[in-house]
Design an enzyme around this catalytic site. Structure first.
Site, PDB file in Angstrom:
ATOM      1  CG  ASP A 197      23.581 -21.470  14.923  1.00  0.00           C
ATOM      2  OD1 ASP A 197      23.571 -21.459  16.167  1.00  0.00           O
ATOM      3  OD2 ASP A 197      23.525 -20.429  14.243  1.00  0.00           O
TER       4      ASP A 197
ATOM      5  CG  ASP B 109      20.541 -17.921  17.776  1.00  0.00           C
ATOM      6  OD1 ASP B 109      19.938 -19.021  17.797  1.00  0.00           O
ATOM      7  OD2 ASP B 109      21.754 -17.818  17.530  1.00  0.00           O
TER       8      ASP B 109
ATOM      9  CG  ASP C  98      38.182 -11.897  23.059  1.00  0.00           C
ATOM     10  OD1 ASP C  98      38.998 -12.475  23.795  1.00  0.00           O
ATOM     11  OD2 ASP C  98      38.520 -11.156  22.129  1.00  0.00           O
TER      12      ASP C  98
ATOM     13  CG  HIS D 160      41.906 -12.975  21.825  1.00  0.00           C
ATOM     14  ND1 HIS D 160      41.361 -11.714  21.945  1.00  0.00           N
ATOM     15  CD2 HIS D 160      43.243 -12.775  21.679  1.00  0.00           C
ATOM     16  CE1 HIS D 160      42.315 -10.800  21.884  1.00  0.00           C
ATOM     17  NE2 HIS D 160      43.466 -11.420  21.712  1.00  0.00           N
TER      18      HIS D 160
ATOM     19  CG  ASP E  73      22.752 -23.581  19.778  1.00  0.00           C
ATOM     20  OD1 ASP E  73      22.777 -22.540  19.091  1.00  0.00           O
ATOM     21  OD2 ASP E  73      23.040 -24.695  19.316  1.00  0.00           O
TER      22      ASP E  73
ATOM     23  CB  SER F   7      45.030  -8.806  20.575  1.00  0.00           C
ATOM     24  OG  SER F   7      45.244  -9.190  21.907  1.00  0.00           O
TER      25      SER F   7
END
Length: 552
Positions: free
Chosen positions: A281, A277, A444, A482, A274, A206
């Site tokens: 999960d 991919d 993030d 974050h 979701d 950060s």
């Protein structure tokens, strides 16, 4: 590449502690071989280091304490004895706050040093004694690293921007504290061990990530390797975007989104994306594929032809608030290094905005916005405009126009030069063989992943992909926010960096263990950008070996 103590530095050290120049450069004084560090440690207590030790202007360094911490002392979990030194670096002006720092010197030293960055607006000394995200299994100090950190030159928690009223404190926060603390620590390390470290590393996330890029850009001769995670590179840009986001929430009628509605947005996005991919999960890994569904997601979330309940759909005003965050900031003028805005976030690709660092939890703006009540980005942006830009504690950021800042424009540009780390000229750092690892969450909510990617792509434009690959690794982590998220990676980046620097073993795909409470222990591959982890179609969903790094 080796970190060396200069002849001038050696002379200054010798004057301070009665060493010859040769001793300061590496030859230790006679001391019992069974306790060299303990004898040297106590010598530092109360010492005053002259300004000549530090390449930037200071009034010298006051060592406040120096004592050995025993291996069996309660609270010492480092696995060995070490010398703990605390000190203050004095400013030339009496009104400049001291830079407070801690330095830890292990008895069993591995010949390396690690400077550790801070977070937010800093204000708290980085102790350097504990386990850290980029070395999760054992603390660097326990591994034999000499570790050090500081408070960046002011006192307060990471949300306080009041020090922005003091010019020298702003300069220290922007970059000067890094060099001043580095030079002071280097002199003390050389004296304590009789030689300088073979390797000097920097690691942070950060604000600490911004600091990592800062040291490569401004002080390339001082470091052999850097870990810079979730880096707040475009510091002014993200603060101005935070102001615009706060204005959308609190200065626009109906712009506030309550947490239940934000949760609805997240869950709906997860339901759509979701499985893209190959694995259901709880992680949206194929962000690019998810973005192809964004128009449909937004359309299905929008209220149409009826009076909505607070958690069923988005009004136009509420949707506009999310689009401010998605689209980022575009300015009609240039900040330092030709920066013209700030990249947006993956709002509809798995970023969860209900946490402490997300959007506001209260419909009314506090007189002084807080993270929880009014959202992290707005609270930090408000402090920046109030104290750094307007230099007026009573200033109302809801009335500030980042697009047309008027009399504040010159101050904004100057601040972006002092604090920002958007300079892509890493020529000297690359030429000296410096290495860089950056890990960034794709979800993030504080530092935009697209800003990190944009800087990486700017490096490629400048140096070419082959040269960037020779010194940098970028890992974009699905589901990671974050410091929180549905996947929180635990991976030994410090070990990977050290192997790269010392042995020439360049890191490729890494394996990260999830430390999120609900899914602790599962693993996923950390794929080099632009690759992402895709389920191979068979195997345990909790094992990294069941995934491959795929092209988006």
């Amino acid at each position: 590449m080796r970190t060396r103590v200069s002849r001038a530095l050696a002379t200054a050290v010798s004057a301070m502690l009665g060493l010859s120049a040769a001793e300061a450069l590496g030859a230790p004084k006679d001391a019992p071989k069974d306790a060299p560090l303990a004898m040297r440690c106590v010598e530092f207590a109360g010492a005053v280091l002259p300004p000549e030790l530090i390449a930037m202007p200071t009034a010298g360094v006051q060592i406040e304490s120096a004592a050995m911490v025993g291996a069996t002392v309660p609270g010492n979990q480092q696995g060995g004895e070490y010398c703990r030194i605390t000190g203050r670096i004095k400013g030339l002006n009496a009104s400049t706050p001291d830079i407070r720092f801690d330095l830890n010197l292990p008895r069993r030293w591995n010949g390396r040093a690690l400077q550790i960055g801070g977070g937010g607006y800093n204000g708290v000394v980085v102790s350097g004694t504990g386990v850290i995200p980029f070395s999760p299994d054992r603390a660097p100090l326990a591994q034999g690293y000499a570790t050090f950190g500081d408070d960046s030159g002011h006192v307060g928690d990471s949300s306080l921007a009041i020090f922005g009223l003091v010019d020298d404190a702003v300069t220290n926060f922007g970059y000067a504290h890094l060099k001043k603390t580095h030079d002071a620590a280097l002199a003390l390390i050389a004296r304590a061990y009789g030689r300088p470290p073979h390797r000097m590393y920097f690691a942070g996330g950060s604000t600490g990530g911004r600091e990592g890029y800062t040291v490569m850009q401004r002080f390339p001769d001082d470091y052999d390797g850097v870990i810079a995670n979730s880096p707040a590179l475009n510091f002014s840009g993200v603060r101005l975007l935070g102001v615009e986001l706060g204005q959308a929430e609190y200065a626009t009628r109906g712009g506030y989104l309550p947490p239940p509605l934000l949760e609805h947005v997240y869950q709906h996005t997860l339901a759509v994306c979701d499985r893209l991919d190959g694995a259901e999960d709880g992680i949206i890994s194929d962000v690019a594929a998810c973005r192809q569904h964004e128009a449909d997601i937004i359309a299905s979330l929008r209220c149409a032809g009826h009076t909505p309940s607070h958690d069923e759909c988005l009004t136009d005003a509420q949707l506009s608030t999310l689009l401010v965050m998605r689209d980022g900031l575009s300015l009609p003028y240039r900040l330092a290094w030709n920066v013209s805005g700030y990249r947006g976030y993956n709002v509809f690709q798995g970023t969860h905005l209900t946490g402490t660092l997300g959007l506001g939890h209260q419909p009314g703006r506090q007189p002084v916005p807080t993270f929880f009540a009014n959202g992290y980005l707005f609270a930090q942006g408000d402090g920046y405009v109030r104290y750094f830009v307007a230099r007026d504690p009573s200033f109302d950021s809801l009335g500030f126009d980042p697009q047309h800042p008027g009399k504040y424009r010159a101050q904004l540009v100057a601040l972006s030069q002092t604090i920002g780390a958007m300079n892509t000229d890493l020529t000297r750092y690359i030429a000296r063989g410096g290495k860089l690892i950056t890990l960034q969450g794709l979800a993030d909510e504080v530092v935009s992943p697209h800003q990190t990617i944009a800087y990486y792509e700017a490096l490629i434009d400048r140096f070419g992909i082959d040269q960037v690959n020779a010194f940098m690794r970028l890992y974009m982590v699905p589901g990671f926010q974050h410091g929180s998220g549905v996947f929180i990676p635990s991976v030994d980046l410090l070990g990977a960096l050290d192997n790269w620097v010392t042995r020439g073993v360049s890191p490729e795909t890494l394996s990260a263990t999830d430390i999120a409470a609900a899914t602790n222990g599962r693993s996923r591959p950390l794929c080099r950008y632009p690759l992402f982890p895709r389920y191979a179609g068979k195997g345990n969903l909790n094992l990294a070996s069941s995934f491959v790094c795929a092209e988006p």
